[in-house]
Design a protein around this motif. Structure first.
Motif, PDB file in Angstrom:
ATOM      1  N   SER A   1      -5.482  -0.883   8.827  1.00 26.62           N
ATOM      2  CA  SER A   1      -4.390  -0.471   7.945  1.00 26.62           C
ATOM      3  C   SER A   1      -3.264  -1.492   7.941  1.00 26.62           C
ATOM      4  CB  SER A   1      -3.858   0.902   8.365  1.00 26.62           C
ATOM      5  OG  SER A   1      -3.235   0.842   9.634  1.00 26.62           O
ATOM      6  N   LEU A   2      -3.018  -2.153   9.066  1.00 29.92           N
ATOM      7  CA  LEU A   2      -1.972  -3.169   9.126  1.00 29.92           C
ATOM      8  C   LEU A   2      -2.368  -4.398   8.303  1.00 29.92           C
ATOM      9  CD1 LEU A   2      -0.937  -3.013  12.891  1.00 29.92           C
ATOM     10  CD2 LEU A   2       0.058  -1.815  10.929  1.00 29.92           C
TER      11      LEU A   2
ATOM     12  N   ALA B   1       5.657   0.474   6.463  1.00 27.13           N
ATOM     13  CA  ALA B   1       6.797  -0.431   6.611  1.00 27.13           C
ATOM     14  C   ALA B   1       6.385  -1.887   6.391  1.00 27.13           C
ATOM     15  CB  ALA B   1       7.416  -0.258   7.998  1.00 27.13           C
ATOM     16  N   LEU B   2       5.224  -2.270   6.922  1.00 24.36           N
ATOM     17  CA  LEU B   2       4.733  -3.636   6.719  1.00 24.36           C
ATOM     18  C   LEU B   2       4.425  -3.895   5.253  1.00 24.36           C
ATOM     19  CD1 LEU B   2       2.344  -4.349   9.729  1.00 24.36           C
ATOM     20  CD2 LEU B   2       4.479  -5.524   9.170  1.00 24.36           C
ATOM     21  N   ALA B   3       3.866  -2.901   4.576  1.00 22.60           N
ATOM     22  CA  ALA B   3       3.573  -3.051   3.150  1.00 22.60           C
ATOM     23  C   ALA B   3       4.865  -3.242   2.357  1.00 22.60           C
ATOM     24  CB  ALA B   3       2.816  -1.828   2.640  1.00 22.60           C
ATOM     25  N   ALA B   4       5.910  -2.508   2.717  1.00 27.39           N
ATOM     26  CA  ALA B   4       7.202  -2.659   2.036  1.00 27.39           C
ATOM     27  C   ALA B   4       7.762  -4.060   2.238  1.00 27.39           C
ATOM     28  CB  ALA B   4       8.187  -1.610   2.550  1.00 27.39           C
ATOM     29  N   LEU B   5       7.685  -4.550   3.469  1.00 29.77           N
ATOM     30  CA  LEU B   5       8.171  -5.896   3.757  1.00 29.77           C
ATOM     31  C   LEU B   5       7.342  -6.950   3.024  1.00 29.77           C
ATOM     32  CD1 LEU B   5      10.058  -7.748   5.354  1.00 29.77           C
ATOM     33  CD2 LEU B   5       8.446  -7.627   7.268  1.00 29.77           C
ATOM     34  N   SER B   6       6.028  -6.789   3.041  1.00 32.34           N
ATOM     35  CA  SER B   6       5.148  -7.723   2.346  1.00 32.34           C
ATOM     36  C   SER B   6       5.437  -7.728   0.852  1.00 32.34           C
ATOM     37  CB  SER B   6       3.684  -7.349   2.596  1.00 32.34           C
ATOM     38  OG  SER B   6       2.807  -8.195   1.887  1.00 32.34           O
ATOM     39  N   ALA B   7       5.620  -6.548   0.265  1.00 38.80           N
ATOM     40  CA  ALA B   7       5.913  -6.456  -1.168  1.00 38.80           C
ATOM     41  C   ALA B   7       7.210  -7.177  -1.514  1.00 38.80           C
ATOM     42  CB  ALA B   7       5.992  -4.987  -1.580  1.00 38.80           C
ATOM     43  N   ALA B   8       8.238  -6.999  -0.688  1.00 34.25           N
ATOM     44  CA  ALA B   8       9.517  -7.660  -0.949  1.00 34.25           C
ATOM     45  C   ALA B   8       9.396  -9.180  -0.850  1.00 34.25           C
ATOM     46  CB  ALA B   8      10.571  -7.146   0.032  1.00 34.25           C
ATOM     47  N   VAL B   9       8.636  -9.643   0.140  1.00 35.52           N
ATOM     48  CA  VAL B   9       8.470 -11.094   0.327  1.00 35.52           C
ATOM     49  C   VAL B   9       7.742 -11.713  -0.848  1.00 35.52           C
ATOM     50  CG1 VAL B   9       7.257 -12.841   1.692  1.00 35.52           C
ATOM     51  CG2 VAL B   9       8.597 -11.067   2.835  1.00 35.52           C
ATOM     52  N   TRP B  10       6.620 -11.114  -1.281  1.00 36.29           N
ATOM     53  CA  TRP B  10       5.840 -11.703  -2.372  1.00 36.29           C
ATOM     54  C   TRP B  10       6.539 -11.543  -3.714  1.00 36.29           C
ATOM     55  CZ3 TRP B  10       3.278 -15.031  -0.170  1.00 36.29           C
ATOM     56  CH2 TRP B  10       2.586 -14.802   1.010  1.00 36.29           C
TER      57      TRP B  10
END
Length: 249
Positions: free
Chosen positions: A11-12, A59-68
């Motif tokens: 999932s991560l 939370a990781l998905a949110a951070l990844s989405a913001a970065v990309w």
């Protein structure tokens, strides 16, 4: 498919890669698709990851989405800088909304446990929560949960162990599934393994575990296993408080 996506490590990985894959798919429409619409599509991915995974994955998905979003869709492109103040606002909101969604998804899964249980299960959850927040000793809370687990899962025996992990026994997971090493155990068909652990986590991290000795021939339902996990979670605050002086020493 969900059983693989919802596992911790997988999932991560999905949480990090899913927003990237969507961003790459949307690249041909960069300049034609409003950045706010791109952000909304990325939020959909975050919601999906949070619903299938767990709180950290969301939370990781949110951070990844913001970065990309920043990297591919804000000027200057392919750099982690933003020149337009409106894009800054969109990126920040994307991150905050994604984090909020991940927390809500975690709560929704917990409420789902209550939705699928009968009055008897609800009574167990209520009584354990009341005891855990009544100021009762950690020993009393652990003993209460131990007795509830024995009755609920028809166990031969159960004990609570404080401290560090020892060995790698089968494990009852947060979603009610049973893992033996890296493989899922078909508890609905095979029943529970001879012995397995149910880990307890508090605000300071790992607290301890209930060691469950199953009774041969019994097959507790998925609902019962979910309630068992919830009971352990209800006790976590009291058990965590008891561990703090030990950890400080």
């Amino acid at each position: 498919m969900r059983q693989y996506v919802s596992r911790g490590p997988v999932s991560l990985l999905v949480a990090v890669l899913a927003p990237l894959l969507l961003a790459v798919v949307l690249l041909p429409w960069r300049g034609h698709l409003a950045n706010t619409n791109v952000a909304l599509l990325l939020v959909v991915v975050v919601v999906a990851v949070a619903a299938l995974g767990h709180r950290l994955a969301g939370a990781l998905a949110a951070l990844s989405a913001a970065v990309w979003f920043d990297f591919f869709f804000t000027l200057p492109y392919e750099r982690l800088t933003i020149s337009d103040s409106s894009d800054v606002t969109t990126a920040v909101l994307l991150l905050l909304v994604g984090l909020a969604v991940s927390q809500l998804a975690a709560r929704a899964r917990r409420f789902q446990v209550i939705a699928v249980t009968d009055a008897g299960y609800l009574g167990r959850i209520h009584d354990t929560a009341a005891l855990a927040h009544s100021g009762a000793s950690a020993h009393a809370v652990a003993e209460h949960v131990r007795a509830e687990l024995v009755d609920l899962l028809e166990l031969h025996g159960c004990r609570f162990e404080y401290g560090t992990l020892m060995g790698n026994p089968p494990r009852l997971e947060h979603d009610g599934s049973v893992m033996v090493g890296r493989k899922r155990w078909d508890a609905d068909r095979l029943g529970l393994p001879d012995e397995m652990e149910l880990r307890v986590f508090g605000s300071s991290g790992y607290v301890g575990r209930f060691m469950l000795d199953s009774t041969p021939g019994t097959m507790p339902s998925a609902q019962a296993r979910l309630v068992a996990v919830t009971l352990a979670e209800q006790a976590s605050s009291a058990l965590d408080s008891a561990m703090r002086p030990v950890q400080a020493a």
